[in-house]
Design a protein around this motif. Sequence first.
Motif, short mmCIF file in Angstrom:
data_model
loop_
_atom_site.label_atom_id
_atom_site.label_comp_id
_atom_site.label_asym_id
_atom_site.label_seq_id
_atom_site.Cartn_x
_atom_site.Cartn_y
_atom_site.Cartn_z
N VAL A 18 0.86 -1.19 0.00
CA VAL A 18 0.00 0.00 0.00
C VAL A 18 0.89 1.24 0.00
O VAL A 18 1.98 1.24 0.59
CB VAL A 18 -0.96 0.03 1.21
N PHE A 19 0.41 2.27 -0.67
CA PHE A 19 1.14 3.53 -0.74
C PHE A 19 0.21 4.63 -0.28
O PHE A 19 -0.87 4.85 -0.85
CB PHE A 19 1.59 3.81 -2.18
N ASN A 20 0.60 5.32 0.80
CA ASN A 20 -0.22 6.41 1.32
C ASN A 20 0.65 7.31 2.20
O ASN A 20 1.86 7.11 2.30
CB ASN A 20 -1.44 5.87 2.08
N ARG A 21 0.01 8.26 2.86
CA ARG A 21 0.76 9.21 3.68
C ARG A 21 1.14 8.67 5.05
O ARG A 21 1.80 9.36 5.84
CB ARG A 21 -0.05 10.50 3.82
N GLY A 22 0.68 7.47 5.39
CA GLY A 22 1.04 6.87 6.66
C GLY A 22 0.33 7.48 7.86
O GLY A 22 0.84 7.43 8.98
N LEU A 23 -0.86 8.01 7.64
CA LEU A 23 -1.60 8.69 8.71
C LEU A 23 -2.49 7.75 9.51
O LEU A 23 -2.99 8.13 10.57
CB LEU A 23 -2.44 9.83 8.13
N HIS A 24 -2.74 6.52 9.00
CA HIS A 24 -3.61 5.58 9.68
C HIS A 24 -2.87 4.27 9.91
O HIS A 24 -1.88 3.95 9.25
CB HIS A 24 -4.87 5.32 8.84
N ASP A 25 -3.37 3.51 10.88
CA ASP A 25 -2.78 2.20 11.12
C ASP A 25 -2.94 1.34 9.87
O ASP A 25 -4.02 1.27 9.29
CB ASP A 25 -3.48 1.51 12.30
N PRO A 26 -1.87 0.66 9.46
CA PRO A 26 -1.95 -0.14 8.24
C PRO A 26 -2.70 -1.44 8.46
O PRO A 26 -2.84 -1.92 9.59
CB PRO A 26 -0.48 -0.39 7.91
N VAL A 27 -3.18 -2.01 7.38
CA VAL A 27 -3.77 -3.34 7.41
C VAL A 27 -2.67 -4.34 7.73
O VAL A 27 -1.56 -4.26 7.18
CB VAL A 27 -4.42 -3.67 6.05
N ALA A 28 -2.96 -5.28 8.62
CA ALA A 28 -1.97 -6.29 8.98
C ALA A 28 -1.58 -7.11 7.76
O ALA A 28 -2.45 -7.53 6.99
CB ALA A 28 -2.52 -7.20 10.07
N GLY A 29 -0.31 -7.30 7.56
CA GLY A 29 0.17 -8.16 6.48
C GLY A 29 0.57 -7.45 5.21
O GLY A 29 0.99 -8.09 4.25
N VAL A 30 0.44 -6.11 5.17
CA VAL A 30 0.82 -5.38 3.97
C VAL A 30 2.21 -4.77 4.13
O VAL A 30 2.70 -4.58 5.25
CB VAL A 30 -0.19 -4.26 3.62
N THR A 31 2.83 -4.44 3.01
CA THR A 31 4.03 -3.63 2.99
C THR A 31 3.61 -2.19 2.72
O THR A 31 2.88 -1.93 1.76
CB THR A 31 5.00 -4.09 1.89
N THR A 32 4.05 -1.27 3.57
CA THR A 32 3.62 0.12 3.44
C THR A 32 4.73 0.98 2.88
O THR A 32 5.85 0.99 3.38
CB THR A 32 3.19 0.69 4.80
N LEU A 33 4.41 1.70 1.80
CA LEU A 33 5.29 2.72 1.25
C LEU A 33 4.65 4.07 1.55
O LEU A 33 3.45 4.25 1.37
CB LEU A 33 5.45 2.54 -0.26
N VAL A 34 5.45 5.03 1.98
CA VAL A 34 4.92 6.31 2.43
C VAL A 34 5.27 7.41 1.43
O VAL A 34 6.41 7.51 0.95
CB VAL A 34 5.47 6.68 3.82
N GLY A 35 4.26 8.22 1.11
CA GLY A 35 4.46 9.35 0.22
C GLY A 35 3.19 10.16 0.11
O GLY A 35 2.10 9.67 0.40
N ASP A 36 3.32 11.40 -0.32
CA ASP A 36 2.19 12.31 -0.48
C ASP A 36 2.06 12.64 -1.97
O ASP A 36 2.90 13.35 -2.53
CB ASP A 36 2.41 13.58 0.34
N ARG A 37 1.02 12.15 -2.60
CA ARG A 37 0.87 12.32 -4.05
C ARG A 37 0.71 13.77 -4.46
O ARG A 37 0.92 14.11 -5.63
CB ARG A 37 -0.36 11.53 -4.53
#
Length: 321
Positions: free
Chosen positions: A29-48
């Motif tokens: 998932v790619f997002n701003r990292g403002l919410h708790d992520p779904v368990a089991g995903v890889t999180t990439l952080v960025g602001d589109r």
Amino acid sequence: MRILVLGGSGFVGRAAAELAVARGHDVTVFNRGLHDPVAGVTTLVGDRSADGGLDALRDGTWDTVIDTWSAEASAVGAAASLLSGRAAHYVYVSSRSVHRWDPGHPPLAEDSPLADVDDPGYAGDKLRAEIATAAFDGPVLLARAGLILGPYEDIGRLPWWLNRLHQGGPTVAPGPRDLALQYIDVRDLAAFLLDAAGRHGPFNVVSPPGHTTMGELLDVANEVTGGHADLRWLPGEDIVAAGVQPWTQLPIWLTPEAGYAFMHQGDVSKAIAAGLSCRPVRDTVTATWAWLQTLPGGAPQRADRPAPGLDPQVEAKILAS
């Protein structure tokens, strides 16, 4: 599959990420990292919306990209261009609002006339974003959702009704009871997005017209929340005459003049043929209420959308009259 969800922590994106993980896919998932992520995903952080905001996506390959962006179209075009050649399929969660509002010619099919591309509002944003997906060099599916309900809803429509009915007492219920409704449970939308890999073009992704009625929705919601409300069914024209705005002050409900046919009588035969399946309204209501009970601070509310609901004093005045 390797799946990239642009978003993935709010409403539609979160449902898609959860389902993809549950099915055993490799999910980023790619997002701003403002919410708790779904368990089991890889999180990439960025602001589109920021310069260089997509830098975290410059490496990696995926089978399917699911894009839930709902603001400026340039962000969709930038992502579609950047991911070209590194993803096999692009899914953009659009809206039936891209169609031209014409109450005299329902139902709306995918080939119905579109809104003005220069429209400065939500319809224009979604339509321009659809056009911007042309920057992707592979098949693009445009999932034109309608009214979306279910767990994680951050617009507040069904949560408002559930909280109001739980509060109980005499409650304005906008008639007629048999008013046919058309919506999509966010989990059914997520399933369609994942199952549609490889398909291209626009699809109206919402339940068949009449999947439920206003009466069934409120009766089930009242039962699920404890049966505290005394539903007072009033003619729609009387409610409008009292100055109440359909859709915003009494969510989900619309009158003919306010666009009922546009929202609740769309042609979804193409999506049904492609495998769209819609669960019963009781499932949607029950799951949403169970989710709300886990939120001590109340349901989330998007800052870019007005909070729905009828002022208690206005409701009391209507009931008294």
